[in-house]
Structures are given as structure tokens and as C-alpha cells.
Design a protein around this motif. Structure first.
Motif, short mmCIF file in Angstrom:
data_model
loop_
_atom_site.label_atom_id
_atom_site.label_comp_id
_atom_site.label_asym_id
_atom_site.label_seq_id
_atom_site.Cartn_x
_atom_site.Cartn_y
_atom_site.Cartn_z
N ASN A 157 0.81 -1.23 0.00
CA ASN A 157 0.00 0.00 0.00
C ASN A 157 0.84 1.27 0.00
N ASP A 158 2.14 1.15 0.21
CA ASP A 158 3.05 2.30 0.11
C ASP A 158 3.49 2.40 -1.34
N LYS A 177 11.24 -2.25 5.55
CA LYS A 177 11.50 -1.46 4.34
C LYS A 177 13.00 -1.17 4.22
N ASP A 208 8.80 -0.30 9.12
CA ASP A 208 9.89 0.60 8.72
C ASP A 208 11.23 -0.13 8.66
#
Length: 491
Positions: free
Chosen positions: A223-224, A482, A479
Motif C-alpha cells: 500500500n506504500d 523497508k 519501517d
């Protein structure tokens, strides 16, 4: 054939419809929904007659070409024939032919009732996930070569998806695989099968949590959109449409092999946690395959059984998710379920969006029709042929023993869940086909408990747990995940 998102609305309509190649390498649609064809292609009786004697690769081509209309047929046929070979699906049991790819075995017959097991675990990782994943690997490599592009696959597994994906993608040009799994919650065999791979394009990440934590991170990254685009992220989880389509094929194969005419109906019982496998059966039924019932078999994590009994879809938190002896179904958020709900609510994308927004915010929805619920569509479930049942650890042990005693074969724990529930739903005049999940060797701890001896292992897997393992352990932190991906993609 064009595709739309289950959540498409006026604001996102410009993103739809798309063609098969446009959505092949991705997972979620940009609006957070899942892709489905604008309408299901229909199969005629004449086609079913013509397909009865086809080798598996040719049947796969006939079905795939209805969905992948933008890929040249000669290329698609070559990909199907490259994938579905006796050399790839070589782990057939004694008495089975590897050339059949998904051979059927009649377990019992009498009083008009018939119980059949469809072998789906003869591929390189001994699980049904190979049936789709091997094709996906070849499709991905084909599509990337056309564009001279790179793809970084980011996925989550509760046990079998990960190894199937990694074995399908290892050494593929332009592809890296980042696979999440719940730390110390897979069987020893499943863990070794993944973590022993030393290929430089394979990255195994053991997450401190349960499968749903892994799946939530995959969805968060998907979704990012800026990160997804920069890092060229794709997915092989069952939210990937091409994987679902590949699974549709073995429903047709099972039906055609179990019947002699199109007047006959069969039912399928499917061990299911994420709803991907049985979603393929729903699609086959919508295409016109004469399926009577689709029976969902769950373990103690009975989110799907609860819905098909009551109309209430209630996800569980991580702490409420049981760690069971059929760990590949230790799932409390069925990510493919949205595809079925989209059909159930009349393909109303706004309604679908609202319902699954409620899943994210309130943990579920209620379609039972009772006052205070979210709708009354539950009565329509019967129109789609769904039933369900649940199996526990004690049921699993008893079924493994009974199948070994009565039929002379050793089944894995998930298949045991399926057989237990299938026997509760046998009907005269309708053949019941249970879809095998994996070979028993992958869950030897429970086989040893049930039978007092180890499960037989195919050649090449004798000492897999002793191989060196390569993986990292990380917290369930999006995070940090990622950062790890970005540091290893080279982008």
C-alpha cells in the motif's frame, strides 16, 4: 479479458480495467483491493468433452488462455509445457504416475458415496503451492525478459508458500525474493526447506510474531505506492491473480478425471486458511464447472468456518491465533476472502470497500441479517455452494491413523483436516474430492505422534534439517522491514 479491483470506484476507475500482463507482477491494486476479471469466462459442455483426455499442460493452456488474452497463445502454451512436466512433478507415490501431475486415488466407495484424494504435492517442495508457483516463476521470467526489468518479490508464508516461491524463483534472472515467515512457528522440515537455500537472490526473514503479522507487513508495503514503485515490489502470495488462475486448472482436472460425463457433479473439500485455494474452486464453479459443494476445512483457527456457519466474519488478533499441528492454516485474516465477498455482494465495489475497511478498523463484519449487522447477504452463500467444518489436533491424529489403517497411505496434517471434514459432508451420488495439501514428510513431528514412526521421505530430502541455514530474525516493524529490503535490492 480485462480486470478490475474489488474496491474500484469513481476515484480509482482510471486504474481499471487492466489486462493480465498489467497485473501479473503485482499483488494488491493501487486502491488496496484485489483484482478479478470483469466477468468470468464461461466453459461449454463441448469444451469439457474435448478436455477430458488432455495432458495436464494442454488443459492448463486451454484455461489460462481464457484469462491471459494479451499473451500470445504460442508463448502461453510453451510456458505451460515448460512448467507441467513429469520431471518437475516427480515425487509421485507408489502406484501414481508422475505424468498425471495430479493423480486421483479413490479412498472409499459404497452406499452411493465416493471419497477421492487428489494428489497436488508431487512438485519440488512437496506441497500444493508448487502447482501454481512453478508456473508463476516461468511467467515472471518471461514478462521481465520482455521488458528487460527487475522484480523484487515480497511475500509472507505460514509454511508452504515460501518454499514453493523460492524454489520457483531461485536463479531466475532479474528476480529477488524477500520472504517473511513466523519465527519458530513452522515445522522443522518447512523451516529447513526454506532456510537451507543459499542462492544469492533468496532472502529469508523470520518475523517475531505470527503469520498475520507477516501478512500485515506485506500489505503495508504494497500500500506504500512510492516505495513499491521505487523498489519494484511484486508478490507471489495468493493475492496475486496469476497464482489463483493457475490453481483453477486442477479443479477442472479433478472433475474431468473423476467423471465420465458432464451430467455428473462433484464436490471438493479444501483445507483452507487464507481462502486462496478454495477461491480458485469458486472461480471454476463460476466458469461453469459442475461443482455441487465447496467445503472449507479449517483447523482450530476457524475464522472461515465461523463465517460459513453464521455469516459473521471475525478476525483474531495475533495473541488469539493458535499455533497448531497444521501450521500452514494458522491464519486469522483470510486475504483472498475479499474476492468472494465481492461476488457475494453483487460486485458492489463500494460495499466491498466499506466491509473490508471495517475489518481493518473493527476486526470484522456481520452479514447474518440480524439487527445491528452489516447486511443480510449470508443467505446467498448457499447459491455459491459453500459449506464448512473444523478439525482439531485430536481429530488430526485420529484421521491420520484411520487413513493409514484403512487406505494404506500416510497423509499430512492439513489433508487430515480435509478428510475429516469431507467425511462429514459426503452425499449419495456426488463424488467428494479432497485436495491434498502436502506430503506427510513435511510434518513429521505429528506423523510420529500419530503413528509411532517417521513419514517416508522422497529421495533428496533425507537429511534436510541438517543442512546449513541462512536467514535473519527481525521484529514485526514495517519501517525496519523497508530498510532491509531497500538495502538489499540495489535500487
Amino acid at each position: 479479458m480485462q480486470y478490475v479491483s474489488t474496491r474500484a470506484n469513481g476515484a480509482t476507475a482510471s486504474q481499471s480495467p487492466q489486462q493480465f500482463s498489467d497485473i501479473l507482477l503485482g499483488g494488491l491494486a493501487p486502491d488496496g483491493g484485489l483484482y478479478l476479471p470483469t466477468e468470468y469466462p464461461q466453459v461449454t459442455g463441448a469444451e469439457l468433452d474435448a478436455w477430458r483426455k488432455l495432458p495436464y499442460a494442454d488443459l492448463a493452456f486451454e484455461i489460462l488462455k481464457k484469462f491471459a488474452t494479451d499473451i500470445p497463445e504460442a508463448d502461453l502454451k510453451a510456458l505451460a509445457h515448460k512448467t507441467y512436466t513429469a520431471d518437475v512433478y516427480r515425487n509421485a507415490r507408489a502406484g501414481e504416475s508422475a505424468a498425471d501431475i495430479t493423480p486421483l486415488r479413490v479412498l472409499e466407495e459404497g452406499n452411493g458415496k465416493k471419497l477421492v484424494l487428489q494428489a497436488l504435492s508431487n512438485g519440488p517442495t512437496l506441497a500444493f503451492k508448487d502447482m501454481a508457483m512453478q508456473l508463476l516463476g516461468n511467467l515472471f521470467e518471461y514478462a521481465l525478459a520482455k521488458k528487460d526489468a527487475q522484480l523484487n518479490i515480497f511475500g509472507a508464508t505460514s509454511g508452504d508458500t515460501g518454499s514453493a516461491a523460492e524454489y520457483a524463483m531461485r536463479g531466475k534472472k532479474g528476480i529477488k525474493v524477500f520472504m517473511l515467515s513466523p519465527h519458530k512457528k513452522m515445522s522443522a522440515f518447512q523451516t529447513a526447506q526454506m532456510f537451507s537455500l543459499q542462492d544469492p537472490n533468496i532472502f529469508n526473514i523470520a518475523v517475531e510474531g505470527v503469520f498475520d503479522d507477516c501478512q500485515d507487513m506485506v500489505k503495508a508495503v504494497s500500500n506504500d505506492l512510492p516505495f513499491k514503485a521505487k523498489q519494484k515490489i511484486g508478490t507471489v502470495n495468493s493475492i496475486n491473480w496469476a497464482r489463483v488462475v493457475a490453481q483453477v486448472v486442477y479443479y477442472f482436472r479433478g472433475y474431468l478425471a473423476a467423471t465420465t460425463s458432464n451430467d455428473e457433479k462433484v464436490s471438493f473439500t479444501v483445507p483452507s486458511g487464507n481462502f486462496g485455494n478454495i477461491c480458485a474452486g469458486h472461480i471454476a464453479r463460476m466458469m461453469g464447472l459442475p461443482i455441487d459443494k465447496l467445503v472449507v476445512a479449517t483447523n482450530e483457527n476457524d475464522v472461515l468456518d465461523e463465517f460459513f456457519r453464521t455469516g459473521v466474519y471475525r478476525t483474531r488478533k495475533s495473541a488469539e491465533t493458535y499455533h497448531t499441528s497444521s501450521p500452514s492454516m494458522d491464519i486469522s485474516k483470510a486475504s483472498n476472502f475479499e474476492r468472494f465477498i465481492f461476488d457475494l455482494v453483487g460486485r458492489d465495489s463500494e460495499r466491498t470497500r466499506a466491509l473490508f475497511t471495517k475489518v481493518d478498523t473493527h476486526g470484522g463484519f456481520d452479514l447474518s441479517g440480524y439487527p445491528g449487522g452489516d447486511g443480510d447477504e449470508f443467505h446467498k452463500v448457499k447459491e455459491y455452494g459453500f459449506k464448512s467444518g473444523k478439525s482439531t489436533h485430536e481429530d488430526r491424529l485420529a484421521t491420520i491413523r484411520d487413513v493409514a489403517d484403512d487406505y494404506g497411505i500416510v497423509i499430512d496434517t492439513h489433508t487430515a483436516d480435509g478428510i475429516k471434514v469431507a467425511k462429514e459432508n459426503l452425499e449419495p451420488g456426488v463424488t467428494m474430492i479432497v485436495l491434498e495439501t502436502a506430503l506427510a514428510a513435511k510434518f513429521n513431528e505429528t506423523i510420529l505422534e500419530a503413528l509411532g514412526h517417521d513419514a517416508e521421505r522422497p529421495a533428496g530430502f533425507e537429511n534436510i534439517e541438517a543442512l546449513p541455514q541462512r536467514f535473519v530474525v527481525m521484529p514485526a516493524d514495517v519501517d525496519k522491514m523497508k530498510d532491509y529490503i531497500a538495502s538489499n535490492t540495489g535500487l
